[in-house]
Design a protein around this motif. Sequence first.
Motif, mmCIF file in Angstrom:
data_model
loop_
_atom_site.group_PDB
_atom_site.id
_atom_site.type_symbol
_atom_site.label_atom_id
_atom_site.label_comp_id
_atom_site.label_asym_id
_atom_site.label_seq_id
_atom_site.Cartn_x
_atom_site.Cartn_y
_atom_site.Cartn_z
ATOM 1 N N HIS A 152 0.864 -1.189 0.000
ATOM 2 C CA HIS A 152 0.000 0.000 0.000
ATOM 3 C C HIS A 152 0.900 1.239 0.000
ATOM 4 O O HIS A 152 0.944 2.004 0.970
ATOM 5 C CB HIS A 152 -0.913 -0.022 1.214
ATOM 6 N N VAL A 153 1.603 1.449 -1.091
ATOM 7 C CA VAL A 153 2.750 2.356 -1.063
ATOM 8 C C VAL A 153 2.409 3.823 -0.848
ATOM 9 O O VAL A 153 3.250 4.600 -0.423
ATOM 10 C CB VAL A 153 3.603 2.215 -2.347
ATOM 11 N N SER A 154 1.160 4.229 -1.133
ATOM 12 C CA SER A 154 0.793 5.628 -0.895
ATOM 13 C C SER A 154 -0.253 5.756 0.205
ATOM 14 O O SER A 154 -0.794 6.841 0.426
ATOM 15 C CB SER A 154 0.248 6.267 -2.185
ATOM 16 N N GLN A 155 -0.510 4.664 0.922
ATOM 17 C CA GLN A 155 -1.586 4.656 1.914
ATOM 18 C C GLN A 155 -1.118 4.446 3.338
ATOM 19 O O GLN A 155 -1.827 4.777 4.287
ATOM 20 C CB GLN A 155 -2.605 3.564 1.559
ATOM 21 N N LEU A 156 0.039 3.865 3.513
ATOM 22 C CA LEU A 156 0.582 3.720 4.870
ATOM 23 C C LEU A 156 2.096 3.753 4.806
ATOM 24 O O LEU A 156 2.691 3.669 3.732
ATOM 25 C CB LEU A 156 0.076 2.442 5.557
ATOM 26 N N MET A 157 2.714 3.883 5.975
ATOM 27 C CA MET A 157 4.178 3.917 6.034
ATOM 28 C C MET A 157 4.607 3.180 7.295
ATOM 29 O O MET A 157 4.633 3.746 8.380
ATOM 30 C CB MET A 157 4.680 5.371 6.030
ATOM 31 N N ASP A 158 4.886 1.889 7.133
ATOM 32 C CA ASP A 158 5.237 1.055 8.284
ATOM 33 C C ASP A 158 6.654 0.503 8.222
ATOM 34 O O ASP A 158 7.014 -0.356 9.014
ATOM 35 C CB ASP A 158 4.241 -0.113 8.398
ATOM 36 N N SER A 159 7.465 0.976 7.294
ATOM 37 C CA SER A 159 8.835 0.462 7.223
ATOM 38 C C SER A 159 9.667 0.904 8.420
ATOM 39 O O SER A 159 10.768 0.409 8.619
ATOM 40 C CB SER A 159 9.506 0.929 5.928
ATOM 41 N N SER A 160 9.136 1.824 9.237
ATOM 42 C CA SER A 160 9.877 2.321 10.401
ATOM 43 C C SER A 160 9.534 1.575 11.682
ATOM 44 O O SER A 160 9.926 2.008 12.766
ATOM 45 C CB SER A 160 9.565 3.810 10.608
ATOM 46 N N LEU A 161 8.811 0.455 11.595
ATOM 47 C CA LEU A 161 8.362 -0.165 12.841
ATOM 48 C C LEU A 161 9.523 -0.672 13.694
ATOM 49 O O LEU A 161 9.446 -0.676 14.926
ATOM 50 C CB LEU A 161 7.351 -1.285 12.565
ATOM 51 N N THR A 215 19.858 8.568 19.586
ATOM 52 C CA THR A 215 19.284 9.451 18.563
ATOM 53 C C THR A 215 18.443 8.736 17.518
ATOM 54 O O THR A 215 17.736 9.394 16.753
ATOM 55 C CB THR A 215 20.400 10.220 17.826
ATOM 56 N N ILE A 216 18.502 7.410 17.467
ATOM 57 C CA ILE A 216 17.773 6.703 16.403
ATOM 58 C C ILE A 216 16.282 7.039 16.482
ATOM 59 O O ILE A 216 15.662 6.993 17.547
ATOM 60 C CB ILE A 216 18.008 5.186 16.469
ATOM 61 N N ALA A 217 15.718 7.407 15.335
ATOM 62 C CA ALA A 217 14.297 7.767 15.265
ATOM 63 C C ALA A 217 13.898 7.880 13.808
ATOM 64 O O ALA A 217 14.718 8.171 12.934
ATOM 65 C CB ALA A 217 14.028 9.078 15.984
ATOM 66 N N ALA A 218 12.619 7.665 13.548
ATOM 67 C CA ALA A 218 12.092 7.824 12.200
ATOM 68 C C ALA A 218 11.735 9.275 11.951
ATOM 69 O O ALA A 218 11.295 9.990 12.861
ATOM 70 C CB ALA A 218 10.864 6.950 12.012
ATOM 71 N N GLU A 219 11.935 9.719 10.721
ATOM 72 C CA GLU A 219 11.504 11.053 10.305
ATOM 73 C C GLU A 219 10.046 10.976 9.841
ATOM 74 O O GLU A 219 9.484 9.895 9.693
ATOM 75 C CB GLU A 219 12.392 11.549 9.154
#
Length: 327
Positions: free
Chosen positions: A203-212, A267-271
């Motif tokens: 769902h490439v334009s509907q969610l963003m979960d690669s940062s889990l 410092t690790i964190a998702a943008e």
Amino acid sequence: MDHPDLPDYHKRLKALAVETGRPVTFGLFTRKDAPDMWRQYVRLIEETNAAGGRMFAQVHSRALSVVLSFKTQMPFDRLPVWKELRALPLGEQQTRLRDPELRKKLVEASKERDNRRALGTEARQAAYDWIFVMDSVDPPHRSIAEIARERGIDPVEAMIDLALEKDMDRFFFHPIANENQELALELIKHPQAVVTFSDSGAHVSQLMDSSLQTYLLSHWVRTKQALTLEQAVRMLSFVPASYWGFTDRGLIREGMAADFVVFDPDTIAAELPEVVRDLPAGAKRLIQRTRGIAATVVNGEILLRDGKHTGAHPGRLLRGPLARATA
């Protein structure tokens, strides 16, 4: 939960795992509209493993959320007045959204019911107490309903104003599972769970979960201190490697594959997500970058340094135990 076929389904799923000896896995979330369903699946997993089968859940480190924005999708896109607006280039939409008369029509139109059932992670019917402004990755997040009450305006107008205030570059999110984060943490800690679930490639334009995985380290380890750093690293390395049968990965040990992620735990964190148009025919997708990762090492070679590809291609196709045995 009261579906008459559910007990038989669970019985057959358990028998499949026990009789074949093959692992059975599925994604498992908590849901506010079915609050005890997840516990039935946890019991199924525990009973199956006690009977000699192999079953485990793939779980998420945060809420599973539909991502909304004027750059991607909004809850009203299929409604006639909105559909006409959303067909325009984004810059023209931005201009027209400042027109008081059109805004009034849009607010009124948004009250219509869209009876088409949302599939997958398509935008749902707007529920403003459960649509939040994504000004940061980490909570707390304010709901549209709260902001609308504070400003004394309709929630739809609040969403329009919030988007215009950031030059249309503002995201909202609508959780559809794991709304209760304490229950999500229970799943994360379950011994037959792997923190790995993601549909980002679908769902490439509907969610963003690669940062889990990044979120597990930044939120549950650093901010909430609900896990130790060592526990989280094990969850993201040794545990998935073991469940998928890769005995040469997941540990730092001589003779094993030299796969490492070198990161700063402070410092690790998702943008925040970004919209890019790099798919065929200029189709859009969401991407999410990370800070605090110095390098990604694959098979002993640096693949990424400070988020940039080095030009190396040290990876290879990984095959499971059965495929390796017949190769």
